[in-house]
Design a protein around this motif. Structure first.
Motif, PDB file in Angstrom:
ATOM      1  N   PHE A  96      63.420 -20.562 -15.670  1.00  0.00           N
ATOM      2  CA  PHE A  96      64.342 -19.957 -14.702  1.00  0.00           C
ATOM      3  C   PHE A  96      64.270 -18.434 -14.799  1.00  0.00           C
ATOM      4  N   ASN A  97      64.684 -17.771 -13.748  1.00  0.00           N
ATOM      5  CA  ASN A  97      64.864 -16.305 -13.692  1.00  0.00           C
ATOM      6  C   ASN A  97      63.702 -15.528 -14.287  1.00  0.00           C
ATOM      7  N   ALA A  98      62.613 -15.518 -13.519  1.00  0.00           N
ATOM      8  CA  ALA A  98      61.407 -14.803 -13.914  1.00  0.00           C
ATOM      9  C   ALA A  98      61.667 -13.305 -14.028  1.00  0.00           C
ATOM     10  N   ASP A  99      61.134 -12.690 -15.081  1.00  0.00           N
ATOM     11  CA  ASP A  99      61.322 -11.249 -15.293  1.00  0.00           C
ATOM     12  C   ASP A  99      59.978 -10.584 -15.557  1.00  0.00           C
ATOM     13  N   LEU A 100      59.677 -10.265 -16.812  1.00  0.00           N
ATOM     14  CA  LEU A 100      58.421  -9.600 -17.163  1.00  0.00           C
ATOM     15  C   LEU A 100      57.216 -10.364 -16.623  1.00  0.00           C
ATOM     16  N   VAL A 101      56.221  -9.630 -16.099  1.00  0.00           N
ATOM     17  CA  VAL A 101      54.934 -10.196 -15.700  1.00  0.00           C
ATOM     18  C   VAL A 101      53.842  -9.351 -16.354  1.00  0.00           C
ATOM     19  N   LEU A 102      52.918  -9.987 -17.061  1.00  0.00           N
ATOM     20  CA  LEU A 102      51.776  -9.299 -17.668  1.00  0.00           C
ATOM     21  C   LEU A 102      50.503 -10.053 -17.330  1.00  0.00           C
ATOM     22  N   TRP A 103      49.449  -9.316 -17.000  1.00  0.00           N
ATOM     23  CA  TRP A 103      48.156  -9.875 -16.588  1.00  0.00           C
ATOM     24  C   TRP A 103      47.114  -9.623 -17.674  1.00  0.00           C
ATOM     25  N   TYR A 104      46.347 -10.670 -18.039  1.00  0.00           N
ATOM     26  CA  TYR A 104      45.298 -10.562 -19.044  1.00  0.00           C
ATOM     27  C   TYR A 104      44.016 -11.184 -18.495  1.00  0.00           C
ATOM     28  N   PRO A 105      42.886 -10.467 -18.573  1.00  0.00           N
ATOM     29  CA  PRO A 105      41.619 -11.066 -18.123  1.00  0.00           C
ATOM     30  C   PRO A 105      41.271 -12.262 -18.996  1.00  0.00           C
ATOM     31  N   LEU A 106      40.625 -13.254 -18.398  1.00  0.00           N
ATOM     32  CA  LEU A 106      40.244 -14.461 -19.141  1.00  0.00           C
ATOM     33  C   LEU A 106      38.729 -14.640 -19.033  1.00  0.00           C
ATOM     34  N   PRO A 107      37.976 -14.059 -19.967  1.00  0.00           N
ATOM     35  CA  PRO A 107      36.517 -14.202 -19.924  1.00  0.00           C
ATOM     36  C   PRO A 107      36.096 -15.664 -20.043  1.00  0.00           C
ATOM     37  N   GLU A 108      35.017 -15.996 -19.372  1.00  0.00           N
ATOM     38  CA  GLU A 108      34.554 -17.385 -19.356  1.00  0.00           C
ATOM     39  C   GLU A 108      34.206 -17.878 -20.753  1.00  0.00           C
ATOM     40  N   TRP A 109      33.619 -17.005 -21.586  1.00  0.00           N
ATOM     41  CA  TRP A 109      33.235 -17.457 -22.929  1.00  0.00           C
ATOM     42  C   TRP A 109      34.447 -17.777 -23.791  1.00  0.00           C
ATOM     43  N   VAL A 110      35.592 -17.110 -23.543  1.00  0.00           N
ATOM     44  CA  VAL A 110      36.809 -17.465 -24.275  1.00  0.00           C
ATOM     45  C   VAL A 110      37.234 -18.877 -23.905  1.00  0.00           C
ATOM     46  N   VAL A 111      37.147 -19.191 -22.613  1.00  0.00           N
ATOM     47  CA  VAL A 111      37.515 -20.528 -22.153  1.00  0.00           C
ATOM     48  C   VAL A 111      36.635 -21.576 -22.817  1.00  0.00           C
ATOM     49  N   ARG A 112      35.333 -21.317 -22.840  1.00  0.00           N
ATOM     50  CA  ARG A 112      34.421 -22.294 -23.437  1.00  0.00           C
ATOM     51  C   ARG A 112      34.698 -22.483 -24.924  1.00  0.00           C
ATOM     52  N   ARG A 113      34.955 -21.367 -25.654  1.00  0.00           N
ATOM     53  CA  ARG A 113      35.224 -21.488 -27.079  1.00  0.00           C
ATOM     54  C   ARG A 113      36.479 -22.313 -27.343  1.00  0.00           C
ATOM     55  N   VAL A 114      37.512 -22.039 -26.558  1.00  0.00           N
ATOM     56  CA  VAL A 114      38.755 -22.778 -26.758  1.00  0.00           C
ATOM     57  C   VAL A 114      38.549 -24.253 -26.468  1.00  0.00           C
ATOM     58  N   MET A 115      37.837 -24.543 -25.384  1.00  0.00           N
ATOM     59  CA  MET A 115      37.600 -25.944 -25.040  1.00  0.00           C
ATOM     60  C   MET A 115      36.740 -26.629 -26.097  1.00  0.00           C
ATOM     61  N   MET A 116      35.708 -25.914 -26.600  1.00  0.00           N
ATOM     62  CA  MET A 116      34.813 -26.505 -27.592  1.00  0.00           C
ATOM     63  C   MET A 116      35.541 -26.801 -28.896  1.00  0.00           C
ATOM     64  N   LEU A 117      36.477 -25.930 -29.245  1.00  0.00           N
ATOM     65  CA  LEU A 117      37.118 -26.038 -30.557  1.00  0.00           C
ATOM     66  C   LEU A 117      38.500 -26.674 -30.480  1.00  0.00           C
ATOM     67  N   GLY A 118      38.757 -27.389 -29.410  1.00  0.00           N
ATOM     68  CA  GLY A 118      39.995 -28.146 -29.324  1.00  0.00           C
ATOM     69  C   GLY A 118      41.242 -27.312 -29.222  1.00  0.00           C
ATOM     70  N   GLY A 119      41.162 -26.186 -28.508  1.00  0.00           N
ATOM     71  CA  GLY A 119      42.368 -25.405 -28.238  1.00  0.00           C
ATOM     72  C   GLY A 119      42.656 -24.299 -29.227  1.00  0.00           C
ATOM     73  N   GLN A 120      41.697 -23.992 -30.116  1.00  0.00           N
ATOM     74  CA  GLN A 120      41.931 -22.959 -31.123  1.00  0.00           C
ATOM     75  C   GLN A 120      40.935 -21.828 -30.949  1.00  0.00           C
ATOM     76  N   LEU A 121      41.423 -20.576 -30.892  1.00  0.00           N
ATOM     77  CA  LEU A 121      40.554 -19.406 -30.831  1.00  0.00           C
ATOM     78  C   LEU A 121      40.093 -19.090 -32.247  1.00  0.00           C
ATOM     79  N   ASP A 122      38.797 -19.319 -32.536  1.00  0.00           N
ATOM     80  CA  ASP A 122      38.327 -19.131 -33.913  1.00  0.00           C
ATOM     81  C   ASP A 122      38.114 -17.648 -34.212  1.00  0.00           C
ATOM     82  N   ASP A 123      37.796 -17.325 -35.485  1.00  0.00           N
ATOM     83  CA  ASP A 123      37.679 -15.937 -35.919  1.00  0.00           C
ATOM     84  C   ASP A 123      36.563 -15.211 -35.192  1.00  0.00           C
ATOM     85  N   ARG A 124      35.447 -15.878 -34.958  1.00  0.00           N
ATOM     86  CA  ARG A 124      34.324 -15.222 -34.281  1.00  0.00           C
ATOM     87  C   ARG A 124      34.709 -14.829 -32.867  1.00  0.00           C
TER      88      ARG A 124
END
Length: 724
Positions: A144-172
């Protein structure tokens, strides 16, 4: 865009009289124009205006005060923009003040509604049913009651890493992200993550037939889960429109019951320990998340503001009370009565639970498993805004306001420098450093809307003092900090490093020199001062009436040596808000000598701020519809743009008009500045079941919904450009 206009009566423009306590969201917060106080304190004219000439200023003051009061009477105004100047990008058609029933933007722009309260965020989440709300369902839906809005780029390789590793952003992947984020955040991205805060709830606007004196358990649980924030993935379609991706692994909610870490100097301290958490290391939920900001390493900072309103039965004579008397919770029932169903909101059960709220929370949007962290080193108050600036030596300053009348502006400086090559190390930077509070001084001349200042040390994590940090306000009192007119959002210019502070209003800044009042548990001067120079911004013809600073102002702070580590600064007032055609508002707009002739828009109650990539300041307002009494604004809140450098400094014009009774929040740009985002909060506040927005809602919904919107130029130009 098709719009419907609703003409509002004078009675609908007036707020009830203001109370002595902080104004809470959803409550009457502006004064009646008829309340008598003291004689008017004449303001001095800015030194800059004096240098540019007095003739045009005098002519402006003689204009009819009703020129811009109602949209249906206003005339289109030209905007004289210097070719090639810093503000030359701002060639859009000025949006006229109004009270239309839908969002209004210039003719070459379009508005898309991306997410509304109750929209399911995952494939498994239930569809919204206004008559069958539960905590379990709301925890999976847009809050409810939306306030702050922040935009972050989502590089494709970040998406692939997260999907490959089951939802976890690894150290690399985190290391690579740390290297590319500083460049990627300012460029085009086909996919993005967007955070939206959910500041507060209002049962009357959420539940059909709501009884505030006796809410049900389902209603209370739904309200708790409607708080916090949403992180969502957006994608650009072939037509250049942003679309919500319901299937994204990044979509998630943090709510009023989400487990969060307590970090920094208060982690594990005796004053943070409760019966439910004897370790003092974990707390459930963040509350009243208002504005915030981004870190240089790509994490979110979201601020707990009016957290006091959620708690009940605060003891009046123990250590917990002494540490919080400057920000005290109710001594009896809370307004929402959550304590009836969840004992952690009943402070008679454990008063130290209260110590665990009022912080800036950090969360990594790129790591879906990241646990939110309350960064206690940044102090405890009603935080709004968290603007980051990197010093020459690499240390990071975080600027924040305490959004209440006569409260303070703070700066935290990290002990260690930011390391672009080690994002993991940056994730703990905000746990060590020094917290300062600002004192604004007159400088070398009185009454010229500029001066000097000093940062006063509140706390150093090398010498931790839990009591001083929990009682941040009281510590700042003892140091002699300057009480300000509701410091809300703070932003740092990407071009100059200058810090801009929105002072929204202060209806209690109503005294003459020597006058005082009790506010938030201590005595303060109610007279104007250098950095808060007005005590009468609306006069209904009675020369002996004071109404405080109803319309607010914006201060520009310049660190000495352009170094965020500096302990001294210079400041000036960029804008004194109000209607430039109403002499009693005593406005000023940068270096604009004749604001009316230049086409400056009327503006009141500046709240959230953002800069575009050319350095222009964009302002969202909160409450201007109700400001100023019967000759006040009577216009919807909106978005305004103003150059802060060059010959057009102060040429403020309206870009967007919101929805009746709604606050416009969280202005934000995509990295390439070709999309503009903001939130429409509490549309038709108090009337959500009789008037409806968005206008394209299915008739079966029958309730107004706070929403996230995106604005784009039809030909794909940067936001701010006029028609070709």
């Amino acid at each position: 865009m098709d719009t419907k206009t609703k003409t509002l009566t004078v009675d609908e423009v007036l707020w009830p009289d203001d109370g002595e306590a902080d104004a809470l969201p959803g409550t009457s917060a502006r004064p009646s124009a008829a309340e008598p106080f003291h004689r008017v304190l004449n303001r001095a004219v800015s030194r800059r205006v004096m240098l540019r000439g007095m003739g045009a200023t005098a002519a402006t003051m003689a204009l009819a005060p009703t020129l811009f009061l109602k949209a249906e009477k206003a005339q289109a105004r030209p905007a004289f923009v210097t070719a090639g100047g810093p503000g030359s990008r701002l060639t859009f058609e000025t949006v006229l003040p109004g009270n239309e029933s839908d969002v209004v933007v210039p003719s070459n722009y379009e508005v898309d509604i991306l997410l509304r309260w109750g929209d399911p965020l995952t494939p498994e989440a239930p569809e919204f049913d206004v008559s069958n709300q539960t905590g379990a369902s709301q925890a999976q839906q847009f809050g409810f009651n939306a306030d702050l809005v922040l935009w972050y780029p989502l590089p494709e390789w970040v998406v692939r890493r997260v999907m490959m590793l089951g939802g976890q952003l690894d150290d690399r992947a985190s290391r690579v992200l740390g290297l590319v984020y500083p460049r990627a955040k300012d460029n085009f991205s086909q996919r993005a993550l967007v955070i939206v805060n959910h500041e507060y709830t209002s049962g009357d606007d959420m539940f059909p037939g709501y009884d505030a004196s006796n809410p049900t358990q389902d209603q209370v649980e739904a309200e708790i889960e409607a708080h916090g924030f949403s992180i969502v993935e957006l994608e650009l379609d072939n037509g250049g429109r942003w679309q919500f991706n319901r299937n994204s692994q990044f979509n998630r909610r943090s709510t009023g019951s989400t487990a969060m870490e307590i970090t920094g100097p208060l982690r594990g301290d005796l004053l943070m320990q409760t019966a439910a958490d004897p370790t003092g290391m974990e707390v459930f939920g963040s509350l009243n998340n208002c504005a915030g900001g981004k870190t240089p390493w790509g994490t979110i900072l979201t601020c707990e503001e009016n957290f006091d309103q959620y708690f009940a039965n605060f003891p009046q004579a123990d250590q917990a009370y002494e540490l919080s008397k400057r920000i005290a919770a109710p001594s009896g029932e809370s307004g929402r009565k959550w304590e009836r169903y969840d004992s952690r909101f009943d402070l008679s059960q454990d008063p130290q639970e209260y110590h665990r709220f009022g912080y800036i929370v950090e969360i990594d949007p790129y790591n879906p498993r990241d646990k939110p962290k309350k960064r206690t080193a940044l102090g405890r108050c009603k935080h709004e805004g968290a603007a980051a600036s990197i010093a020459p030596d690499g240390r990071v300053a975080i600027y924040s306001g305490d959004d209440a009348r006569f409260e303070y502006v703070y700066k935290f400086v990290t002990k260690h420098p930011y390391d672009r090559r080690n994002r993991q190390a940056n994730l703990s930077l905000l746990d060590e450093g020094k917290l300062y509070v600002a004192r604004f001084d007159a400088g070398d001349a009185e009454d010229d809307d500029m001066g000097t200042g000093e940062w006063l040390l509140v706390h150093d994590t090398d010498f931790p003092d839990a009591a001083a940090l929990i009682d941040t306000r009281g510590t700042a009192d003892a140091l002699g900090a300057t009480p300000m007119d509701r410091p809300e959002d703070i932003e740092v210019s990407p071009k100059t490093g200058h810090v801009f502070i929105a002072l929204t209003n202060n209806s209690r800044r109503d005294g003459d020199p020597g006058d005082t009042r009790v506010v938030n548990g201590r005595v303060v001067s109610s007279a104007p001062d250098e950095a808060n120079p007005r005590n009468d911004t609306y006069n209904d013809g009675n020369p002996d009436s004071n109404t405080g600073n109803q319309h607010g102002h914006i201060v520009e702070l310049i660190e000495d040596g352009d170094d965020p580590n500096s302990l001294t600064f210079r400041w000036n007032i960029l804008v004194k808000c109000g209607d430039p055609a109403v002499p009693a508002h005593r406005t000023s707009f940068g270096d604009i000598v004749d604001p009316v002739a230049a086409g400056v828009s009327p503006i009141s109650d500046p709240d959230n701020l953002v800069h575009d990539d050319d350095g222009n300041l964009w302002i969202a307002t909160d409450g201007q519809f109700f400001s100023g009494g019967p000759v006040g604004f009577g216009q919807n809140d909106g978005i305004f743009a103003v150059p802060v450098e060059g010959e057009d400094r102060g040429l403020l014009r309206q870009f967007l008009s919101g929805v009746p009774r709604a606050e416009v929040c969280g202005p934000e740009f995509s990295g390439d500045n070709r999309s503009f985002f903001c939130a429409i909060q509490h549309p038709w506040d108090g009337q959500a079941f009789t008037n409806f927005w968005p206008l394209d809602e299915e008739s079966g919904s029958r309730v107004s919904k706070p929403s996230l919107i995106a604005v784009r130029e039809k030909d794909g130009q940067k936001i701010g450009k006029g028609p070709a």
